[in-house]
Design an enzyme around this catalytic site. Structure first.
Site, PDB file in Angstrom:
ATOM      1  CG  ASP A   1      -7.422   0.334 -24.166  1.00 51.81           C
ATOM      2  OD1 ASP A   1      -8.457   0.183 -24.833  1.00 51.81           O
ATOM      3  OD2 ASP A   1      -6.649  -0.585 -23.875  1.00 51.81           O
TER       4      ASP A   1
ATOM      5  NE  ARG B   1      -6.267  -4.638 -22.101  1.00 51.77           N
ATOM      6  CZ  ARG B   1      -6.487  -3.600 -22.898  1.00 51.77           C
ATOM      7  NH1 ARG B   1      -5.706  -2.526 -22.818  1.00 51.77           N
ATOM      8  NH2 ARG B   1      -7.464  -3.624 -23.770  1.00 51.77           N
TER       9      ARG B   1
ATOM     10  CD  GLU C   1      -0.227  -4.707  10.804  1.00 52.36           C
ATOM     11  OE1 GLU C   1      -0.281  -3.461  10.730  1.00 52.36           O
ATOM     12  OE2 GLU C   1      -1.244  -5.418  10.894  1.00 52.36           O
TER      13      GLU C   1
ATOM     14  N   PRO D   1       0.805  -1.227   0.000  1.00 56.35           N
ATOM     15  CG  PRO D   1      -0.844  -1.564   1.616  1.00 56.35           C
ATOM     16  CD  PRO D   1       0.462  -2.114   1.130  1.00 56.35           C
TER      17      PRO D   1
END
Length: 245
Positions: free
Chosen positions: A168, A153, A116, A89
């Site tokens: 895209d 992709r 954790e 994160p």
């Protein structure tokens, strides 16, 4: 391209990495994926890969030794380190530009964490720390799947139409323009006449303007770093006038 994945739950990857575009890339020989359970590299009898943090605190941390040995084994097999990506994160936010960078690499390794957090010494083993966004998942597996899909992709000859990826959302810096297919009218909703005109120049202009409109209305932050041409500046001015009428 070869992709290695270090995970405590390798079964999670069975469906996502064997179906759709990623699965087709594997079948075409464009992609080789190996998923390794790094628990297999632990040296303790209980096969633990986590332990309590020094100094106290909540939760458990992944130990450095199993991941170090798993990476060493992969490097011995491939004769190259490549890019080693830690799903965390606190990492840099993953976006289309990162996917484009990764798609140019020959070897990627994703480390999927749990518990954790990580022993800090694991970070010394990686080249990149990436995050999907400002939220916390149970583990890194889902994040790795998303990043792999977005990257694969973009590999040459993976998509049926090479222009699909270049047009895209985010690849051009703007959100994608509205698109339509048959029927030309459904429940009173008609396809814009310009798309049926056959005038490719005007269709291209309409698509560019609608891409600008959608971006300005939904993600105006994207325009802050987007270099508008003179024509696009004029289009955007018209859009703002139309939306304020």
């Amino acid at each position: 391209m070869r992709i290695d994945i270090l995970s405590l739950f390798p079964e999670m990857f069975t469906g996502p990495l064997t179906e759709s575009i990623v699965g087709k890339a594997v079948k075409k020989g464009k992609l080789d994926i190996k998923v390794t359970n790094f628990r297999d590299y632990t040296t303790n009898k209980q096969r633990h890969v986590d332990d309590y943090p020094y100094g106290g605190g909540a939760g458990m941390l992944l130990q450095v030794q199993p991941i170090y040995d798993a990476l060493a084994d992969i490097m011995q097999q491939t004769k190259t380190k490549g890019r080693v990506i830690l799903l965390d994160p606190a990492g840099k936010r993953f976006d289309q530009s990162v996917a484009e960078q990764l798609s140019k690499e020959e070897h990627l390794t994703f480390i999927c964490g749990h518990y954790e957090g990580y022993d800090e010494r694991i970070r010394a083993l990686v080249t990149d720390e990436l995050s999907l966004g400002d939220y916390v998942l149970t583990g890194g597996e889902l994040g790795a799947m998303v990043m792999i899909d977005a990257t694969v992709r973009l590999l040459p000859d993976v998509l049926g139409n090479e222009q699909s990826a270049s047009g895209d959302s985010f690849s051009t810096g703007l959100l994608e323009y509205p698109q339509y297919t048959r029927p030309a009218e459904f429940n009173g909703q008609k396809v814009p006449d310009i798309l049926l005109s056959g005038n490719h120049q005007k269709i291209a202009q309409w698509r560019q303007k609608e891409a600008l409109r959608r971006t300005w209305l939904r993600r105006p932050d994207l325009l802050e770093g987007y270099p508008l041409s003179i024509e696009e500046q004029q289009m955007l001015a018209e859009i703002k006038m139309q939306e304020h009428e």
